[in-house]
Design an enzyme around this catalytic site. Structure first.
Site, PDB file in Angstrom:
ATOM      1  N   ASP A   5       0.887  -1.181   0.000  1.00  0.00           N
ATOM      2  CA  ASP A   5       0.000   0.000   0.000  1.00  0.00           C
ATOM      3  C   ASP A   5       0.921   1.227   0.000  1.00  0.00           C
ATOM      4  O   ASP A   5       1.019   1.954   0.978  1.00  0.00           O
ATOM      5  CB  ASP A   5      -0.954  -0.015   1.205  1.00  0.00           C
ATOM      6  CG  ASP A   5      -0.247  -0.026   2.544  1.00  0.00           C
ATOM      7  OD1 ASP A   5       0.922  -0.482   2.616  1.00  0.00           O
ATOM      8  OD2 ASP A   5      -0.827   0.458   3.529  1.00  0.00           O
TER       9      ASP A   5
ATOM     10  N   ASP B  62       6.711   1.471   2.564  1.00  0.00           N
ATOM     11  CA  ASP B  62       6.603   0.480   1.470  1.00  0.00           C
ATOM     12  C   ASP B  62       7.577   0.860   0.348  1.00  0.00           C
ATOM     13  O   ASP B  62       8.176  -0.010  -0.294  1.00  0.00           O
ATOM     14  CB  ASP B  62       5.188   0.490   0.859  1.00  0.00           C
ATOM     15  CG  ASP B  62       4.100   0.287   1.890  1.00  0.00           C
ATOM     16  OD1 ASP B  62       3.562  -0.814   1.981  1.00  0.00           O
ATOM     17  OD2 ASP B  62       3.804   1.259   2.618  1.00  0.00           O
TER      18      ASP B  62
ATOM     19  N   ASN C  52      -2.442   2.697   3.247  1.00  0.00           N
ATOM     20  CA  ASN C  52      -1.931   4.010   3.631  1.00  0.00           C
ATOM     21  C   ASN C  52      -2.692   5.114   2.909  1.00  0.00           C
ATOM     22  O   ASN C  52      -2.926   6.183   3.474  1.00  0.00           O
ATOM     23  CB  ASN C  52      -0.451   4.138   3.263  1.00  0.00           C
ATOM     24  CG  ASN C  52       0.444   3.349   4.196  1.00  0.00           C
ATOM     25  OD1 ASN C  52       0.215   3.329   5.398  1.00  0.00           O
ATOM     26  ND2 ASN C  52       1.456   2.694   3.649  1.00  0.00           N
TER      27      ASN C  52
ATOM     28  N   THR D 139       3.018  -5.930   2.571  1.00  0.00           N
ATOM     29  CA  THR D 139       3.381  -4.867   3.515  1.00  0.00           C
ATOM     30  C   THR D 139       2.225  -3.881   3.707  1.00  0.00           C
ATOM     31  O   THR D 139       2.435  -2.738   4.095  1.00  0.00           O
ATOM     32  CB  THR D 139       4.650  -4.119   3.043  1.00  0.00           C
ATOM     33  OG1 THR D 139       4.358  -3.501   1.771  1.00  0.00           O
ATOM     34  CG2 THR D 139       5.834  -5.032   2.909  1.00  0.00           C
TER      35      THR D 139
ATOM     36  N   PHE E  67      -2.055  -1.302  12.265  1.00  0.00           N
ATOM     37  CA  PHE E  67      -2.809  -0.800  11.108  1.00  0.00           C
ATOM     38  C   PHE E  67      -3.103  -1.852  10.029  1.00  0.00           C
ATOM     39  O   PHE E  67      -4.265  -2.011   9.620  1.00  0.00           O
ATOM     40  CB  PHE E  67      -2.062   0.385  10.479  1.00  0.00           C
ATOM     41  CG  PHE E  67      -2.725   0.896   9.236  1.00  0.00           C
ATOM     42  CD1 PHE E  67      -3.858   1.678   9.307  1.00  0.00           C
ATOM     43  CD2 PHE E  67      -2.228   0.567   7.978  1.00  0.00           C
ATOM     44  CE1 PHE E  67      -4.494   2.143   8.158  1.00  0.00           C
ATOM     45  CE2 PHE E  67      -2.847   1.015   6.824  1.00  0.00           C
ATOM     46  CZ  PHE E  67      -3.986   1.799   6.909  1.00  0.00           C
ATOM     47  N   ASN E  68      -2.092  -2.555   9.529  1.00  0.00           N
ATOM     48  CA  ASN E  68      -2.321  -3.453   8.378  1.00  0.00           C
ATOM     49  C   ASN E  68      -3.347  -4.539   8.703  1.00  0.00           C
ATOM     50  O   ASN E  68      -4.112  -4.969   7.837  1.00  0.00           O
ATOM     51  CB  ASN E  68      -1.015  -4.124   7.933  1.00  0.00           C
ATOM     52  CG  ASN E  68      -0.092  -3.155   7.224  1.00  0.00           C
ATOM     53  OD1 ASN E  68      -0.524  -2.118   6.728  1.00  0.00           O
ATOM     54  ND2 ASN E  68       1.200  -3.476   7.186  1.00  0.00           N
TER      55      ASN E  68
ATOM     56  N   HIS F 160       8.962   0.296   8.764  1.00  0.00           N
ATOM     57  CA  HIS F 160       8.444  -1.074   8.996  1.00  0.00           C
ATOM     58  C   HIS F 160       8.652  -2.039   7.822  1.00  0.00           C
ATOM     59  O   HIS F 160       9.203  -3.123   7.962  1.00  0.00           O
ATOM     60  CB  HIS F 160       6.933  -1.033   9.239  1.00  0.00           C
ATOM     61  CG  HIS F 160       6.447   0.002  10.185  1.00  0.00           C
ATOM     62  ND1 HIS F 160       6.457  -0.173  11.543  1.00  0.00           N
ATOM     63  CD2 HIS F 160       5.898   1.234   9.965  1.00  0.00           C
ATOM     64  CE1 HIS F 160       5.927   0.896  12.129  1.00  0.00           C
ATOM     65  NE2 HIS F 160       5.582   1.756  11.204  1.00  0.00           N
ATOM     66  N   ASP F 161       8.116  -1.630   6.667  1.00  0.00           N
ATOM     67  CA  ASP F 161       8.006  -2.560   5.541  1.00  0.00           C
ATOM     68  C   ASP F 161       9.369  -2.955   4.973  1.00  0.00           C
ATOM     69  O   ASP F 161       9.559  -4.074   4.500  1.00  0.00           O
ATOM     70  CB  ASP F 161       7.143  -1.938   4.437  1.00  0.00           C
ATOM     71  CG  ASP F 161       5.757  -1.598   4.945  1.00  0.00           C
ATOM     72  OD1 ASP F 161       5.332  -2.202   5.951  1.00  0.00           O
ATOM     73  OD2 ASP F 161       5.105  -0.729   4.340  1.00  0.00           O
TER      74      ASP F 161
HETATM   75  O1  RIB Z   1       1.612  -0.211  10.925  1.00  0.00           O
HETATM   76  C1  RIB Z   1       2.606   0.009   9.992  1.00  0.00           C
HETATM   77  C2  RIB Z   1       2.153  -0.401   8.628  1.00  0.00           C
HETATM   78  O2  RIB Z   1       1.005   0.361   8.253  1.00  0.00           O
HETATM   79  C3  RIB Z   1       3.153  -0.175   7.512  1.00  0.00           C
HETATM   80  O3  RIB Z   1       3.041  -1.198   6.568  1.00  0.00           O
HETATM   81  C4  RIB Z   1       2.715   1.138   6.919  1.00  0.00           C
HETATM   82  O4  RIB Z   1       3.145   1.301   5.601  1.00  0.00           O
HETATM   83  C5  RIB Z   1       1.229   1.040   7.043  1.00  0.00           C
HETATM   84  O5  RIB Z   1       0.739   0.265   5.970  1.00  0.00           O
HETATM   85 CA    CA Z   2       2.651  -0.554   4.236  1.00  0.00          CA
END
Ligand code: RIB
Ligand code: CA
Length: 333
Positions: free
Chosen positions: A11, A16, A40, A142, A183-184, A261-262
């Site tokens: 996303d 990402d 996102n 991701t 979130f994801n 993160h990703d």
């Molecule tokens: O919580 C972090 C994740 O949420 C990451 O993948 C960021 O890009 C969002 O998608």
């Molecule tokens: Ca992401």
């Protein structure tokens, strides 16, 4: 050395973007393509951003547009649904110029791409590519797991064709969207549960506990900016933007740092040492629509009553990850 075949499902937002860059730049990986998903940002932005990154790096990896919304989140009453990457933010902060501080702008700070996405829908491309494969593809989602779950529902046999699935998402003790959800996963809980119970042979979850242990600092951004290439400038901008947002909404220890993160999840595919404390557990997702909605329930009991289904990374090697990321970014002239 044979390269590991990899598909990213993103996303594309700021972190990402760096995952895609590493996938293209690592000589240990062969990026077969990127599928996009809403998360996102809306799907138009995540797809457009993906194309920008790929063209910036001169890669020919094809891009496939995927699902524009989660499987059922938006029709389940009581859920917040609708998301824009402002993970866990209920009140916006603004900068000195009055602009909203956010983790991801609609468009990445990269020139618009001339290349277009492929016509085929990402879910069909994923099914087709996996079914034709020799079972040698590593899948790295991701964003919300919508595309992967949809593909699994349409063709469950792809589960047996995925060599390994490494996804960024979930939390063990660290959360962002709600008090107990990342979130994801929160953005599409049903999709995550479908993936976790699909029978894919090896699933690794890279949760916030790991990603928040491998943050980048403003000094890292400065080092990249000073290096002088366009790619390093872009990533320096992204890190600075993320640090501003994290300082505003999710202050890290130390302040002035932020996770990518990703990129960490992707790096694990070619360097197994970047994650630490990786444990096999039983993981399920709460899909109840209540306070725990989207929570990853990690069973750490000695005798769980359900089959162990997921490796969970509890920590990461920050120095190693930051070093390899900078080296790869600097290798592109
Ligand atoms: O919580 C972090 C994740 O949420 C990451 O993948 C960021 O890009 C969002 O998608
Ligand atoms: Ca992401």
């Amino acid at each position: 050395m044979e390269k590991t075949k990899v598909i990213l499902d993103c996303d594309t937002g700021s972190d990402d973007a760096v995952a895609i860059m590493l996938a293209i730049l690592s000589d240990k990986l062969e990026l077969l393509g990127v599928s996009t998903v809403a998360g996102n940002k809306e799907i138009n932005f995540t797809t457009d951003n993906t194309l920008r990154v790929i063209e910036l790096l001169g890669s020919k990896a094809p891009v496939y547009r995927g699902c524009h919304t989660s499987m059922v989140t938006k029709i389940a009453p009581g859920r917040r649904g609708g998301y824009n990457g402002m993970t866990g933010v209920s009140e916006f902060n603004v900068d000195a110029k009055g602009n909203i501080i956010q983790y991801h702008n609609d468009c990445l700070p990269i020139a618009e791409a001339k290349t277009k996405e492929k016509k085929e829908h990402a879910v069909f491309w994923l099914i087709d590519t996996l079914m034709r494969s020799e079972g040698d593809i590593v899948l790295v989602p991701t964003g919300p797991l919508t595309n992967i779950a949809m593909a699994l529902r349409l063709e469950p046999a792809i589960a047996g064709k995925i060599k390994e699935l490494v996804f960024m998402g979930g939390g063990f003790k660290v959360f962002n969207s709600t008090s107990c959800a990342e979130f994801n996963i929160w953005a599409d809980p049903e999709a995550a549960q479908i993936v976790l119970t699909s029978g894919i042979e090896k699933i690794t979850m890279v949760p916030l506990d790991a990603t928040h242990s491998a943050n980048f600092s403003r000094e890292d951004a400065k080092e990249l900016r000073d290096y002088g290439t366009e790619l390093c400038r872009v990533v320096a901008d992204l890190i600075d933007e993320r640090v501003t947002a994290y300082d505003a909404y999710q202050p890290q220890n130390p302040l002035g740092t932020a996770p990518l993160h990703d990129a960490l999840a992707l790096a694990y595919v070619f360097d197994r040492e970047v994650l630490r404390d990786v444990k096999l557990m039983r993981v399920d997702v709460d899909c109840g629509g209540g306070f725990a909605d989207g929570s990853t329930l990690c069973d750490t009991r000695a005798y769980p009553d359900r089959e162990l289904n997921c490796y969970v990374a509890l920590d990461a090697d920050r120095e190693r990850f930051v070093k390899l990321t900078k080296e790869l970014l600097k290798s592109f002239k």
